[in-house]
Structure formats: structure tokens, C-alpha cells
Design a protein around this motif. Sequence first.
Motif, PDB file in Angstrom:
ATOM      1  N   ILE A 153       0.853  -1.121   0.063  1.00  0.00           N
ATOM      2  CA  ILE A 153       0.055   0.142  -0.206  1.00  0.00           C
ATOM      3  C   ILE A 153       0.984   1.246  -0.015  1.00  0.00           C
ATOM      4  CG2 ILE A 153      -1.596   1.392   1.375  1.00  0.00           C
ATOM      5  CD1 ILE A 153      -2.830  -1.430   2.457  1.00  0.00           C
ATOM      6  N   ARG A 154       1.888   1.432   0.774  1.00  0.00           N
ATOM      7  CA  ARG A 154       2.593   2.475   0.963  1.00  0.00           C
ATOM      8  C   ARG A 154       3.465   2.886  -0.375  1.00  0.00           C
ATOM      9  NH1 ARG A 154       5.117   0.995   4.994  1.00  0.00           N
ATOM     10  NH2 ARG A 154       6.795  -0.347   4.222  1.00  0.00           N
ATOM     11  N   GLU A 155       4.002   1.900  -0.993  1.00  0.00           N
ATOM     12  CA  GLU A 155       4.491   1.883  -2.238  1.00  0.00           C
ATOM     13  C   GLU A 155       3.584   2.359  -3.327  1.00  0.00           C
ATOM     14  OE1 GLU A 155       6.421  -2.008  -2.971  1.00  0.00           O
ATOM     15  OE2 GLU A 155       8.003  -1.536  -1.416  1.00  0.00           O
ATOM     16  N   ALA A 156       2.477   1.836  -3.565  1.00  0.00           N
ATOM     17  CA  ALA A 156       1.359   2.308  -4.380  1.00  0.00           C
ATOM     18  C   ALA A 156       1.061   3.648  -4.295  1.00  0.00           C
ATOM     19  CB  ALA A 156       0.267   1.254  -4.238  1.00  0.00           C
ATOM     20  N   TYR A 157       0.838   4.060  -3.007  1.00  0.00           N
ATOM     21  CA  TYR A 157       0.508   5.518  -2.765  1.00  0.00           C
ATOM     22  C   TYR A 157       1.477   6.551  -2.876  1.00  0.00           C
ATOM     23  CZ  TYR A 157      -4.134   4.395  -1.438  1.00  0.00           C
ATOM     24  OH  TYR A 157      -5.601   4.277  -1.719  1.00  0.00           O
ATOM     25  N   ARG A 158       2.846   6.038  -2.790  1.00  0.00           N
ATOM     26  CA  ARG A 158       3.871   7.024  -2.953  1.00  0.00           C
ATOM     27  C   ARG A 158       3.817   7.337  -4.510  1.00  0.00           C
ATOM     28  NH1 ARG A 158       8.589   3.455   0.056  1.00  0.00           N
ATOM     29  NH2 ARG A 158       8.689   4.478   1.850  1.00  0.00           N
ATOM     30  N   LYS A 159       3.484   6.339  -5.367  1.00  0.00           N
ATOM     31  CA  LYS A 159       3.506   6.805  -6.826  1.00  0.00           C
ATOM     32  C   LYS A 159       2.213   7.637  -7.032  1.00  0.00           C
ATOM     33  CE  LYS A 159       5.467   2.365  -8.329  1.00  0.00           C
ATOM     34  NZ  LYS A 159       5.383   0.750  -8.869  1.00  0.00           N
ATOM     35  N   ILE A 160       1.084   7.286  -6.363  1.00  0.00           N
ATOM     36  CA  ILE A 160       0.081   8.178  -6.494  1.00  0.00           C
ATOM     37  C   ILE A 160       0.255   9.602  -6.263  1.00  0.00           C
ATOM     38  CG2 ILE A 160      -2.330   8.688  -5.884  1.00  0.00           C
ATOM     39  CD1 ILE A 160      -2.615   5.416  -5.650  1.00  0.00           C
ATOM     40  N   VAL A 161       0.632   9.734  -5.126  1.00  0.00           N
ATOM     41  CA  VAL A 161       0.544  11.355  -4.580  1.00  0.00           C
ATOM     42  C   VAL A 161       1.988  12.033  -5.303  1.00  0.00           C
ATOM     43  CG1 VAL A 161      -0.150  10.634  -2.284  1.00  0.00           C
ATOM     44  CG2 VAL A 161       2.319  10.571  -2.499  1.00  0.00           C
ATOM     45  N   ALA A 162       3.139  10.946  -5.665  1.00  0.00           N
ATOM     46  CA  ALA A 162       4.122  11.622  -6.406  1.00  0.00           C
ATOM     47  C   ALA A 162       3.675  12.568  -7.785  1.00  0.00           C
ATOM     48  CB  ALA A 162       5.008  10.738  -6.710  1.00  0.00           C
ATOM     49  N   THR A 163       2.621  12.235  -8.262  1.00  0.00           N
ATOM     50  CA  THR A 163       2.144  12.721  -9.436  1.00  0.00           C
ATOM     51  C   THR A 163       1.245  13.843  -9.188  1.00  0.00           C
ATOM     52  OG1 THR A 163      -0.092  11.529  -9.423  1.00  0.00           O
ATOM     53  CG2 THR A 163       2.015  10.413 -10.482  1.00  0.00           C
ATOM     54  N   GLY A 164       1.002  14.312  -7.973  1.00  0.00           N
ATOM     55  CA  GLY A 164      -0.050  15.436  -7.379  1.00  0.00           C
ATOM     56  C   GLY A 164      -1.256  15.005  -7.445  1.00  0.00           C
ATOM     57  N   CYS A 165      -1.570  13.704  -7.739  1.00  0.00           N
ATOM     58  CA  CYS A 165      -2.875  13.240  -7.635  1.00  0.00           C
ATOM     59  C   CYS A 165      -3.507  13.083  -6.119  1.00  0.00           C
ATOM     60  CB  CYS A 165      -3.108  11.738  -8.334  1.00  0.00           C
ATOM     61  SG  CYS A 165      -4.607  11.050  -8.179  1.00  0.00           S
ATOM     62  N   ILE A 166      -4.814  13.461  -5.945  1.00  0.00           N
ATOM     63  CA  ILE A 166      -5.195  13.226  -4.561  1.00  0.00           C
ATOM     64  C   ILE A 166      -6.188  11.875  -4.580  1.00  0.00           C
ATOM     65  CG2 ILE A 166      -7.120  14.432  -3.053  1.00  0.00           C
ATOM     66  CD1 ILE A 166      -6.466  17.040  -4.097  1.00  0.00           C
ATOM     67  N   PRO A 167      -5.399  10.836  -3.584  1.00  0.00           N
ATOM     68  CA  PRO A 167      -6.338   9.920  -3.660  1.00  0.00           C
ATOM     69  C   PRO A 167      -7.733   9.739  -2.875  1.00  0.00           C
ATOM     70  CG  PRO A 167      -4.570   9.838  -2.209  1.00  0.00           C
ATOM     71  CD  PRO A 167      -4.457  10.992  -2.700  1.00  0.00           C
ATOM     72  N   LEU A 168      -8.623   9.153  -3.239  1.00  0.00           N
ATOM     73  CA  LEU A 168      -9.809   8.997  -2.742  1.00  0.00           C
ATOM     74  C   LEU A 168      -9.891   7.270  -2.425  1.00  0.00           C
ATOM     75  CD1 LEU A 168     -11.776  11.208  -4.972  1.00  0.00           C
ATOM     76  CD2 LEU A 168     -11.167  11.738  -2.642  1.00  0.00           C
ATOM     77  N   THR A 169      -9.868   6.893  -1.352  1.00  0.00           N
ATOM     78  CA  THR A 169      -9.783   5.272  -1.163  1.00  0.00           C
ATOM     79  C   THR A 169     -10.910   4.650  -0.693  1.00  0.00           C
ATOM     80  OG1 THR A 169      -7.397   5.811  -0.615  1.00  0.00           O
ATOM     81  CG2 THR A 169      -8.130   3.525   0.220  1.00  0.00           C
ATOM     82  N   MET A 170     -11.184   3.420  -1.352  1.00  0.00           N
ATOM     83  CA  MET A 170     -12.150   2.665  -0.689  1.00  0.00           C
ATOM     84  C   MET A 170     -11.413   1.303  -0.065  1.00  0.00           C
ATOM     85  SD  MET A 170     -14.197   2.607  -4.445  1.00  0.00           S
ATOM     86  CE  MET A 170     -12.741   2.668  -5.277  1.00  0.00           C
TER      87      MET A 170
END
Length: 364
Positions: A153-170
Motif C-alpha cells: 500500500i505504501r509503495e502504491a500510494y507513493r506513486k499516486i501522490v508523487a504525481t500530485g494526484c489526490i487519492p480517494l480510497t475505498m
Amino acid sequence: MSSVLRNFTALSCTFRPCFSRLSTGKTWVLDSEVRTLVLRVNPNRKCSEGGKFNQPVSAEFVARVSGVPTMARLPFQESADGLHAAFVGVPIDTGTSNRPGARFGPRQIRVESAMLRAYNSGTRAAPYESVKVADIGDVNVNLFDLKDTCKRIREAYRKIVATGCIPLTMGGDHTIAYPILQAVAEKYGPVGLVHVDAHADVSDVILGEKIGHGTPFRRCVEEGLLDCHRVVQIGLRGTGYSADAYEWSRSQGFRVVQAEDCWFKSLAPLMSEVRAQMGSGPVYLSFDIDALDPGFSPGTGTPEIAGLTPIQGVEIIRGCRGMNLVGCDLVEVSPAYDTTGNTALTGANLLFEMLCVLPMVKYY
């Protein structure tokens, strides 16, 4: 047949096996085996903005039961690249201490989200006119190893937030907030937290384990991921292991708002105070569906009576408008305990409300 169409880019990619698309000026032609629809764009809707935003498939033209389920019937995209916000699933319940089943939460939320439409009638928010958002699927979790799952999870979200994208998690159980916040704090530094829940989730050890759905915010404090004087916990209630179950939270500087303080009242005044407390710094919103009374949302693993109403849940989220939100989650939907689907439907609507309060969203 003639009607209004905002921008059916999403339709062609989501229903590619069923439809082809031709553009002739302001006319879109959708050919199916059954009929040809000629749909004219109403320029007063001002929605397509040159096609730079994704649009959900509308039930005005395509039945809700058709197609592959994605959150809010948005296009699927494999990564967060180019997105302002992304819906992402984390299907685990390995950290659950009572009833399992939250691993199926993201899937059921997506199914029930077919009821969502493009505009927020209550607030007049128009997220799809101002935010490019897609469903980027699920984190590939390890159901047999919770620590490995947290790493993934940590590695996946590092990639998401690195783009400037805001994650909305289910979610998924509430364990997931810990590795998500590890990634978020890496980018933004210690964040404020609006935590809506029946439980404080600040236990140190449960059954000899330090990682589980009752411990995430204790771990976050230990690692300096939270700005503790900008943390509020809303809806806490139930029996405890000591006379003051929330003493540790208060000792860290958290504002604790117990459910008893929310009974029979609007929470709009509270959220005005919370906005002032959060200031302009980055804020993460974490919403456990068990914050709501189980009479409204029984499909969860650790229900507690005498909780918040859905109206109060919506008030809390709408009260986050104006905050610098950098991530949100909706967790602990366990569909097996609610055969009506209403818990997942509530979760889907709360996630849409979260999308609507992101900093860049347009309002009419």
C-alpha cells in the motif's frame, strides 16, 4: 432520439464492445446493435471544456446495470498520471478484529455507485467540470501477510501522490490508513486529520500485534505523520477498556468529539471550528463507515449503537470544503452484513461528497 449530452468520452472507452462513436460538429452519434442515438450537446451545460476532464457515463443514455463497474461509472485508468484525483480500492480485512468481509468493500461500493450522477444537487458542486478523475483500480494486496500488504500500500500510494494526484480510497479495513499516511506525509510533511469513527484506533498492541485496524493512528503519531494539534476525532463511542477510552488521544493534543456531543444537533457549527483549527496546512480525511449508527449502515465489522446519522456524516464532509485536502478514505464497508446494499451505497455517496470538497472543484 435527441437529448442533452455533456461529453461522452467515457462512454466510448467503458462500453467499447457495444458502441462506436462519430463526431460531427456538435453532434455525437452512438451506434449500437439496437438503435442509433443522435445526441446534441447543450452549450449551456459548459461541461466538456475541450475534453480535458473525464465524464461519468450517464444513466440518461446507458442503463446502470450495463458495463464493467467502476467508481461512479468513470473511466478506468491504470495509473494516476495526469489525474487531479483518483478513486482507488484497497481490498483487505486482514487487520480486522471482529467480523471480516471488508475486503469486498471496494467492489460493492463500485457496484452501488452506479446510482451517482454528475452534479451535487445540495451544494451545486460540479466535480467533473473541474477535476480530472478516474478509477485506477485496486492495490494488489497480500491477504496472507498484513505487514507485506502495508508495504505494498505504501509503495502504491507513493506513486499516486508523487504525481500530485489526490487519492480517494475505498477500503478495506482501517489498517490501510497507516501506510497511506506514511506515503502522504512523505510528500506533504505532517498532516492534519479529520477522523470520523466510532473508535479512536489508537491502541498500542492488540493480541500481541502492533499493526491492525485498531492501531493505525497510534503508529502515525509515533512516526510523526500527524500534526497532532490539527487532529479531530468525531463520533467516538461505545464501551472501552478503561473509564476514559480517549485519554491517550487527548494527551497527544487531539480534539475528541464523542458521539454524545453530536446527538440531536447539526454538526455544521462544529465543522466551522474544525476548519479554523486545520488552517491552510495539508489535511487528510478518514471516514470509517461505523461512525454511522448501525441502523443506517449495518454492513460493517465493528458496529456500535447510538452513532451519527447519514445527514451528520454529510455535514462533516461538506464542512471540509475550504480545507487543503490531500487525501481521503472511506473504510470498513463489509457487504455481507447488509444484504440491501445500503451501507455500500452510503459509502459511495460519501466518497462522492469527498470528491466535491476537493480544493479545485467548481461550484455553480
